[in-house]
Design a protein around this motif. Sequence first.
Motif, PDB file in Angstrom:
ATOM      1  N   ALA A  59      14.137   6.720   2.281  1.00 24.10           N
ATOM      2  CA  ALA A  59      12.819   7.239   2.650  1.00 24.10           C
ATOM      3  C   ALA A  59      11.756   6.156   2.500  1.00 24.10           C
ATOM      4  CB  ALA A  59      12.468   8.447   1.792  1.00 24.10           C
ATOM      5  N   LEU A  60      11.850   5.359   1.415  1.00 23.69           N
ATOM      6  CA  LEU A  60      10.879   4.289   1.195  1.00 23.69           C
ATOM      7  C   LEU A  60      10.977   3.245   2.304  1.00 23.69           C
ATOM      8  CD1 LEU A  60       8.725   2.934  -0.546  1.00 23.69           C
ATOM      9  CD2 LEU A  60      10.555   1.872  -1.874  1.00 23.69           C
ATOM     10  N   LYS A  61      12.196   2.917   2.696  1.00 19.76           N
ATOM     11  CA  LYS A  61      12.388   1.935   3.761  1.00 19.76           C
ATOM     12  C   LYS A  61      11.769   2.424   5.063  1.00 19.76           C
ATOM     13  CE  LYS A  61      15.906  -0.792   6.176  1.00 19.76           C
ATOM     14  NZ  LYS A  61      17.351  -1.101   6.311  1.00 19.76           N
ATOM     15  N   THR A  62      11.974   3.697   5.376  1.00 22.73           N
ATOM     16  CA  THR A  62      11.396   4.270   6.597  1.00 22.73           C
ATOM     17  C   THR A  62       9.874   4.246   6.559  1.00 22.73           C
ATOM     18  OG1 THR A  62      13.321   5.720   6.891  1.00 22.73           O
ATOM     19  CG2 THR A  62      11.291   6.326   8.056  1.00 22.73           C
ATOM     20  N   MET A  63       9.310   4.579   5.420  1.00 22.85           N
ATOM     21  CA  MET A  63       7.847   4.575   5.265  1.00 22.85           C
ATOM     22  C   MET A  63       7.269   3.183   5.492  1.00 22.85           C
ATOM     23  SD  MET A  63       7.391   6.939   1.884  1.00 22.85           S
ATOM     24  CE  MET A  63       6.967   8.645   2.000  1.00 22.85           C
ATOM     25  N   ILE A  64       7.914   2.173   4.900  1.00 23.87           N
ATOM     26  CA  ILE A  64       7.414   0.802   5.042  1.00 23.87           C
ATOM     27  C   ILE A  64       7.580   0.330   6.483  1.00 23.87           C
ATOM     28  CG2 ILE A  64       7.784  -1.597   4.358  1.00 23.87           C
ATOM     29  CD1 ILE A  64       8.476  -0.609   1.573  1.00 23.87           C
TER      30      ILE A  64
ATOM     31  N   GLY B  57       2.412   9.900  -7.982  1.00 25.71           N
ATOM     32  CA  GLY B  57       3.501  10.280  -8.869  1.00 25.71           C
ATOM     33  C   GLY B  57       4.788  10.601  -8.138  1.00 25.71           C
ATOM     34  N   LYS B  58       4.953  10.060  -6.924  1.00 26.46           N
ATOM     35  CA  LYS B  58       6.114  10.391  -6.101  1.00 26.46           C
ATOM     36  C   LYS B  58       7.094   9.230  -5.949  1.00 26.46           C
ATOM     37  CE  LYS B  58       3.478  13.686  -3.263  1.00 26.46           C
ATOM     38  NZ  LYS B  58       3.001  13.991  -1.884  1.00 26.46           N
ATOM     39  N   LEU B  59       6.752   8.067  -6.490  1.00 24.81           N
ATOM     40  CA  LEU B  59       7.576   6.883  -6.249  1.00 24.81           C
ATOM     41  C   LEU B  59       8.980   7.039  -6.819  1.00 24.81           C
ATOM     42  CD1 LEU B  59       7.833   4.047  -5.113  1.00 24.81           C
ATOM     43  CD2 LEU B  59       6.866   3.158  -7.236  1.00 24.81           C
ATOM     44  N   ASN B  60       9.091   7.515  -8.048  1.00 25.33           N
ATOM     45  CA  ASN B  60      10.402   7.625  -8.693  1.00 25.33           C
ATOM     46  C   ASN B  60      11.326   8.587  -7.965  1.00 25.33           C
ATOM     47  OD1 ASN B  60       9.728   5.782 -10.676  1.00 25.33           O
ATOM     48  ND2 ASN B  60       9.040   7.329 -12.127  1.00 25.33           N
ATOM     49  N   SER B  61      10.734   9.619  -7.334  1.00 28.20           N
ATOM     50  CA  SER B  61      11.562  10.619  -6.648  1.00 28.20           C
ATOM     51  C   SER B  61      11.826  10.258  -5.191  1.00 28.20           C
ATOM     52  CB  SER B  61      10.878  11.995  -6.721  1.00 28.20           C
ATOM     53  OG  SER B  61       9.604  11.959  -6.089  1.00 28.20           O
ATOM     54  N   THR B  62      11.213   9.180  -4.716  1.00 24.34           N
ATOM     55  CA  THR B  62      11.419   8.745  -3.327  1.00 24.34           C
ATOM     56  C   THR B  62      12.714   7.942  -3.221  1.00 24.34           C
ATOM     57  OG1 THR B  62       9.028   8.630  -2.938  1.00 24.34           O
ATOM     58  CG2 THR B  62      10.450   7.447  -1.396  1.00 24.34           C
TER      59      THR B  62
ATOM     60  N   THR C  89       0.832  -1.203   0.000  1.00 22.66           N
ATOM     61  CA  THR C  89       0.000   0.000   0.000  1.00 22.66           C
ATOM     62  C   THR C  89       0.866   1.252   0.000  1.00 22.66           C
ATOM     63  OG1 THR C  89      -1.830  -1.114   1.121  1.00 22.66           O
ATOM     64  CG2 THR C  89      -1.757   1.284   1.277  1.00 22.66           C
ATOM     65  N   VAL C  90       1.951   1.241   0.760  1.00 22.03           N
ATOM     66  CA  VAL C  90       2.870   2.381   0.761  1.00 22.03           C
ATOM     67  C   VAL C  90       3.396   2.641  -0.649  1.00 22.03           C
ATOM     68  CG1 VAL C  90       5.119   3.202   1.557  1.00 22.03           C
ATOM     69  CG2 VAL C  90       3.572   2.097   3.164  1.00 22.03           C
ATOM     70  N   ILE C  91       3.859   1.583  -1.305  1.00 22.55           N
ATOM     71  CA  ILE C  91       4.391   1.703  -2.665  1.00 22.55           C
ATOM     72  C   ILE C  91       3.303   2.150  -3.631  1.00 22.55           C
ATOM     73  CG2 ILE C  91       5.373   0.398  -4.591  1.00 22.55           C
ATOM     74  CD1 ILE C  91       6.733  -1.407  -2.471  1.00 22.55           C
ATOM     75  N   PHE C  92       2.121   1.555  -3.490  1.00 26.42           N
ATOM     76  CA  PHE C  92       1.010   1.857  -4.390  1.00 26.42           C
ATOM     77  C   PHE C  92       0.589   3.321  -4.276  1.00 26.42           C
ATOM     78  CE2 PHE C  92      -3.553   1.943  -5.392  1.00 26.42           C
ATOM     79  CZ  PHE C  92      -3.523   1.416  -6.670  1.00 26.42           C
ATOM     80  N   ASN C  93       0.490   3.823  -3.036  1.00 30.95           N
ATOM     81  CA  ASN C  93       0.079   5.217  -2.825  1.00 30.95           C
ATOM     82  C   ASN C  93       1.096   6.189  -3.403  1.00 30.95           C
ATOM     83  OD1 ASN C  93      -2.338   4.586  -1.537  1.00 30.95           O
ATOM     84  ND2 ASN C  93      -1.423   4.562   0.499  1.00 30.95           N
ATOM     85  N   LEU C  94       2.373   5.888  -3.232  1.00 28.08           N
ATOM     86  CA  LEU C  94       3.416   6.755  -3.795  1.00 28.08           C
ATOM     87  C   LEU C  94       3.336   6.772  -5.317  1.00 28.08           C
ATOM     88  CD1 LEU C  94       6.486   5.806  -1.559  1.00 28.08           C
ATOM     89  CD2 LEU C  94       5.335   8.029  -1.637  1.00 28.08           C
TER      90      LEU C  94
END
Length: 405
Positions: A90-95, A81-86, A72-77
Amino acid sequence: MATVKFYLDKRREKKDGTYPIKLNVFHNRQMIISTQFSAAENEWDGNEFSKGSQNYKPRNIAVRSLMNKAETVIFNLEQEGKLNSTTDSALKTMIECAISTKVDKDNKNFIYYLDEFVSKKSNIGTRTVYSTTRNKILEYDPKCTFDSMDKKWLTNFEAWMAQTMKVNAYAIHLRNIRAVFNYAIDEEYTTLYPFRKFSIKKEETRKRCLTVEQLRTLRDYPCEEYQVKYRDMFMLMFYLIGVNASDLFLAKKTDVVNGRLEYKRHKTSRLYSIRIEPEAMEIINKYAGMDEYLLDIMDSYGNYKDFLHRMGIALKQIGDTERKGLGGKKNRKPLFSNISSYWSRHTWATLAAELDIPVETISRAMGHSIGSDVTSIYIKFDEKKIDAANRMVIDYLNRSDSDLL
């Protein structure tokens, strides 16, 4: 798109003979995220606890919930339109935050419970819709809670959305919020329910269908070469009673049994069985898949949605074309400027109604539930009636002007 999978870390065995279950996340690079779960090598099959392990059902529910939260974290990003710039960090912290069980109750706002609710949903379409609602709430009031979301809040939120959206569009978000409230009440997270005094509006939608004359025009129109396949796919959907694009384009050759297309619909998981009429079989043979798929769409596209997107554009461009000058821009006069693949479904139902086919048969053909579950005898009876109805609709389309005199 970033991916996430389970990983049984066998580098260090724990004292109880189990190994840590971790999340293997790949974005720009590989990342390993720890979880609170562990398993012995013989009780983990790579994705879940095996049936031979103790209490495997509740343990699998727990690990699936973990995976859903991470996805869901990945899907929402991605939706934002923010996934590529994450960044990976930051992604690891979010998950890690999403899957953590150490969440202060006071910090659990409405978005937290919405994410928990969505994490239990496996259907990608459902998750997409709720992701859009999530973005709307974050834009309007990211800190809202069950306590703050009273009737006044809903009224103001509705008025805010109405500035840029149509009634039926923003009604979807209100219904999604209501679903989360119902979920929270069932889970005893709250006793509040503002929808007792707040009603969700809706308005009649414009019909999205072709007349039989318009459908004949589309079927027989001398399309540009690149448009022919998209038009043929629209007609195939119509011949198969408005079959959904995902069900058609992902259908396997093994789904054709005794001249019938038998499949489980992706959206509802309901079983369908549609007799393949000669008009449909001609198109299927024309675009037969090379290997496992019924059609060749997935032979050329990694995702059927890419083809569907192009199909929507091409259908809207079918019509008279005039080019000014050598290599000049094309001026188009589309036959049906708003058409989409979904019109095939509405068109079939509309033509069936014109033929006075009973509403019950049309509803059953569309896959709508009527009353309680029925026995297999009645289901077989319905299939015969649906087969006859589809043949009547196709024959209606095939009539020439002289036949009508």
